[in-house]
Design a protein around this motif. Structure first.
Motif, PDB file in Angstrom:
ATOM      1  N   MET A   1      10.569  -2.258  -7.784  1.00 18.16           N
ATOM      2  CA  MET A   1       9.785  -1.232  -7.130  1.00 18.16           C
ATOM      3  C   MET A   1       8.438  -1.768  -6.634  1.00 18.16           C
ATOM      4  SD  MET A   1      11.538   1.512  -6.919  1.00 18.16           S
ATOM      5  CE  MET A   1      10.325   2.695  -6.457  1.00 18.16           C
ATOM      6  N   ARG A   2       8.021  -2.914  -7.145  1.00 17.83           N
ATOM      7  CA  ARG A   2       6.745  -3.477  -6.711  1.00 17.83           C
ATOM      8  C   ARG A   2       6.729  -3.772  -5.217  1.00 17.83           C
ATOM      9  NH1 ARG A   2       4.635  -7.558 -11.286  1.00 17.83           N
ATOM     10  NH2 ARG A   2       2.595  -6.610 -11.189  1.00 17.83           N
ATOM     11  N   PHE A   3       7.918  -4.040  -4.683  1.00 16.76           N
ATOM     12  CA  PHE A   3       8.019  -4.368  -3.265  1.00 16.76           C
ATOM     13  C   PHE A   3       7.514  -3.217  -2.399  1.00 16.76           C
ATOM     14  CE2 PHE A   3      10.372  -4.377   0.731  1.00 16.76           C
ATOM     15  CZ  PHE A   3      10.020  -5.622   1.216  1.00 16.76           C
ATOM     16  N   TYR A   4       7.749  -1.986  -2.841  1.00 16.52           N
ATOM     17  CA  TYR A   4       7.389  -0.816  -2.039  1.00 16.52           C
ATOM     18  C   TYR A   4       5.932  -0.427  -2.265  1.00 16.52           C
ATOM     19  CZ  TYR A   4      12.230  -0.600  -0.848  1.00 16.52           C
ATOM     20  OH  TYR A   4      13.472  -0.910  -0.372  1.00 16.52           O
ATOM     21  N   ASP A   5       5.069  -1.255  -1.712  1.00 15.78           N
ATOM     22  CA  ASP A   5       3.643  -0.975  -1.779  1.00 15.78           C
ATOM     23  C   ASP A   5       3.260  -0.096  -0.588  1.00 15.78           C
ATOM     24  OD1 ASP A   5       3.743  -2.735   0.367  1.00 15.78           O
ATOM     25  OD2 ASP A   5       2.614  -4.319  -0.634  1.00 15.78           O
ATOM     26  N   ALA A   6       1.971   0.111  -0.392  1.00 13.08           N
ATOM     27  CA  ALA A   6       1.501   0.979   0.696  1.00 13.08           C
ATOM     28  C   ALA A   6       1.940   0.474   2.061  1.00 13.08           C
ATOM     29  CB  ALA A   6      -0.021   1.102   0.636  1.00 13.08           C
ATOM     30  N   ALA A   7       1.977  -0.843   2.244  1.00 13.13           N
ATOM     31  CA  ALA A   7       2.400  -1.400   3.534  1.00 13.13           C
ATOM     32  C   ALA A   7       3.842  -1.009   3.841  1.00 13.13           C
ATOM     33  CB  ALA A   7       2.248  -2.926   3.533  1.00 13.13           C
ATOM     34  N   GLU A   8       4.707  -1.134   2.848  1.00 18.46           N
ATOM     35  CA  GLU A   8       6.120  -0.799   3.068  1.00 18.46           C
ATOM     36  C   GLU A   8       6.311   0.697   3.302  1.00 18.46           C
ATOM     37  OE1 GLU A   8       8.551  -2.886   3.656  1.00 18.46           O
ATOM     38  OE2 GLU A   8       7.136  -4.512   3.396  1.00 18.46           O
ATOM     39  N   VAL A   9       5.556   1.507   2.595  1.00 22.44           N
ATOM     40  CA  VAL A   9       5.655   2.955   2.800  1.00 22.44           C
ATOM     41  C   VAL A   9       5.232   3.302   4.227  1.00 22.44           C
ATOM     42  CG1 VAL A   9       4.752   5.216   2.086  1.00 22.44           C
ATOM     43  CG2 VAL A   9       5.432   3.520   0.361  1.00 22.44           C
ATOM     44  N   HIS A  10       4.144   2.705   4.698  1.00 23.24           N
ATOM     45  CA  HIS A  10       3.711   2.940   6.081  1.00 23.24           C
ATOM     46  C   HIS A  10       4.770   2.412   7.062  1.00 23.24           C
ATOM     47  CE1 HIS A  10      -0.289   4.676   5.839  1.00 23.24           C
ATOM     48  NE2 HIS A  10      -0.617   3.805   4.892  1.00 23.24           N
ATOM     49  N   GLY A  11       5.322   1.249   6.778  1.00 21.83           N
ATOM     50  CA  GLY A  11       6.337   0.680   7.661  1.00 21.83           C
ATOM     51  C   GLY A  11       7.578   1.552   7.753  1.00 21.83           C
ATOM     52  N   LEU A  12       8.052   2.020   6.603  1.00 23.31           N
ATOM     53  CA  LEU A  12       9.225   2.897   6.607  1.00 23.31           C
ATOM     54  C   LEU A  12       8.915   4.218   7.308  1.00 23.31           C
ATOM     55  CD1 LEU A  12      10.519   2.192   2.998  1.00 23.31           C
ATOM     56  CD2 LEU A  12      11.518   1.409   5.166  1.00 23.31           C
ATOM     57  N   ALA A  13       7.698   4.712   7.125  1.00 24.67           N
ATOM     58  CA  ALA A  13       7.294   5.939   7.820  1.00 24.67           C
ATOM     59  C   ALA A  13       7.249   5.705   9.333  1.00 24.67           C
ATOM     60  CB  ALA A  13       5.934   6.417   7.310  1.00 24.67           C
ATOM     61  N   ALA A  14       6.806   4.524   9.748  1.00 25.70           N
ATOM     62  CA  ALA A  14       6.779   4.210  11.189  1.00 25.70           C
ATOM     63  C   ALA A  14       8.182   4.271  11.768  1.00 25.70           C
ATOM     64  CB  ALA A  14       6.158   2.836  11.419  1.00 25.70           C
ATOM     65  N   ALA A  30       2.695   2.136  11.885  1.00 22.93           N
ATOM     66  CA  ALA A  30       3.000   0.714  12.065  1.00 22.93           C
ATOM     67  C   ALA A  30       1.726  -0.124  12.004  1.00 22.93           C
ATOM     68  CB  ALA A  30       3.739   0.486  13.380  1.00 22.93           C
ATOM     69  N   HIS A  31       0.654   0.358  12.623  1.00 17.18           N
ATOM     70  CA  HIS A  31      -0.623  -0.360  12.543  1.00 17.18           C
ATOM     71  C   HIS A  31      -1.080  -0.501  11.084  1.00 17.18           C
ATOM     72  CE1 HIS A  31      -1.823  -1.181  16.632  1.00 17.18           C
ATOM     73  NE2 HIS A  31      -1.532   0.060  17.008  1.00 17.18           N
ATOM     74  N   HIS A  32      -0.955   0.574  10.315  1.00 16.22           N
ATOM     75  CA  HIS A  32      -1.350   0.506   8.907  1.00 16.22           C
ATOM     76  C   HIS A  32      -0.451  -0.440   8.127  1.00 16.22           C
ATOM     77  CE1 HIS A  32      -4.681   3.153   8.960  1.00 16.22           C
ATOM     78  NE2 HIS A  32      -3.994   4.242   9.215  1.00 16.22           N
ATOM     79  N   ALA A  33       0.831  -0.390   8.393  1.00 16.45           N
ATOM     80  CA  ALA A  33       1.756  -1.293   7.706  1.00 16.45           C
ATOM     81  C   ALA A  33       1.372  -2.747   7.961  1.00 16.45           C
ATOM     82  CB  ALA A  33       3.190  -1.036   8.168  1.00 16.45           C
ATOM     83  N   LEU A  34       1.111  -3.071   9.202  1.00 22.87           N
ATOM     84  CA  LEU A  34       0.776  -4.447   9.557  1.00 22.87           C
ATOM     85  C   LEU A  34      -0.564  -4.874   8.949  1.00 22.87           C
ATOM     86  CD1 LEU A  34       2.026  -4.352  13.224  1.00 22.87           C
ATOM     87  CD2 LEU A  34       3.006  -5.717  11.354  1.00 22.87           C
ATOM     88  N   ALA A  35      -1.505  -3.956   8.874  1.00 20.68           N
ATOM     89  CA  ALA A  35      -2.814  -4.281   8.302  1.00 20.68           C
ATOM     90  C   ALA A  35      -2.723  -4.539   6.798  1.00 20.68           C
ATOM     91  CB  ALA A  35      -3.804  -3.151   8.580  1.00 20.68           C
ATOM     92  N   ARG A  43       9.261 -11.747   7.780  1.00 21.50           N
ATOM     93  CA  ARG A  43      10.319 -10.961   8.417  1.00 21.50           C
ATOM     94  C   ARG A  43       9.902  -9.502   8.561  1.00 21.50           C
ATOM     95  NH1 ARG A  43      16.188  -9.994   5.905  1.00 21.50           N
ATOM     96  NH2 ARG A  43      14.914  -8.567   4.723  1.00 21.50           N
ATOM     97  N   ASN A  44       9.255  -8.967   7.533  1.00 18.81           N
ATOM     98  CA  ASN A  44       8.778  -7.584   7.621  1.00 18.81           C
ATOM     99  C   ASN A  44       7.700  -7.451   8.687  1.00 18.81           C
ATOM    100  OD1 ASN A  44      10.268  -7.801   5.261  1.00 18.81           O
ATOM    101  ND2 ASN A  44       9.158  -6.132   4.293  1.00 18.81           N
ATOM    102  N   ARG A  45       6.833  -8.468   8.815  1.00 19.90           N
ATOM    103  CA  ARG A  45       5.787  -8.434   9.842  1.00 19.90           C
ATOM    104  C   ARG A  45       6.425  -8.401  11.234  1.00 19.90           C
ATOM    105  NH1 ARG A  45       0.796  -8.496   9.648  1.00 19.90           N
ATOM    106  NH2 ARG A  45       0.740  -9.193   7.480  1.00 19.90           N
ATOM    107  N   ILE A  46       7.451  -9.198  11.433  1.00 15.58           N
ATOM    108  CA  ILE A  46       8.149  -9.199  12.730  1.00 15.58           C
ATOM    109  C   ILE A  46       8.781  -7.830  12.966  1.00 15.58           C
ATOM    110  CG2 ILE A  46      10.034 -10.213  14.056  1.00 15.58           C
ATOM    111  CD1 ILE A  46       9.565 -12.789  12.294  1.00 15.58           C
ATOM    112  N   TYR A  47       9.450  -7.307  11.954  1.00 16.40           N
ATOM    113  CA  TYR A  47      10.144  -6.027  12.080  1.00 16.40           C
ATOM    114  C   TYR A  47       9.166  -4.892  12.398  1.00 16.40           C
ATOM    115  CZ  TYR A  47      13.781  -2.590  11.318  1.00 16.40           C
ATOM    116  OH  TYR A  47      14.700  -1.597  11.497  1.00 16.40           O
ATOM    117  N   TYR A  48       8.055  -4.826  11.674  1.00 19.89           N
ATOM    118  CA  TYR A  48       7.093  -3.749  11.913  1.00 19.89           C
ATOM    119  C   TYR A  48       6.331  -3.951  13.223  1.00 19.89           C
ATOM    120  CZ  TYR A  48       8.196  -2.302   7.174  1.00 19.89           C
ATOM    121  OH  TYR A  48       8.853  -1.891   6.042  1.00 19.89           O
TER     122      TYR A  48
END
Length: 118
Positions: A1-14, A30-35, A43-48
């Motif tokens: 579950m550590r993987f799902y930090d704020a960045a991932e939550v923002h990315g999934l929401a995007a 997406a901007h928040h996820a990338l920040a 890979r996640n950076r490319i995807y977002y």
């Protein structure tokens, strides 16, 4: 579950808001996820980044969307290893072609990134 930090939550929401047809919210997320994304998650950076480009093209901000997609391509290299990333580039190409195929930025991006381009 550590993987799902704020960045991932923002990315999934995007992704979620993009699919719901709310590109403004998708872009914001997406901007928040990338920040917030950890640097080693390339890979996640490319995807977002591609998710951001899709949100921008949905808003008809074609020049910015193409610039964002170029950033993702620079991160991915000449042959992205992930099928999901290749699929997202294809989705971007399809959306860009549907929205603004005659805009100069779109024409340039589509020509430069065509499968048979040098």
């Amino acid at each position: 579950m550590r993987f799902y930090d704020a960045a991932e939550v923002h990315g999934l929401a995007a992704i979620f808001y993009g699919r719901l047809g709310q590109p403004e919210v998708a872009e914001y997320r997406a901007h928040h996820a990338l920040a917030l994304l950890r640097p080693e998650l390339l890979r996640n950076r490319i995807y977002y980044t591609l998710t951001l480009a899709l949100a921008q093209v949905q808003q008809r901000d074609v020049a910015r969307a193409c610039t964002t997609a170029d950033q993702a391509a620079a991160l991915a290299g000449p042959t992205p290893a992930s099928a999901r990333i290749r699929g997202l580039f294809g989705d971007f190409r399809t959306r860009l072609t549907a929205v603004a195929p005659q805009e100069p930025a779109a024409r340039d991006w589509l020509q430069r990134t065509a499968p048979d381009a040098p």
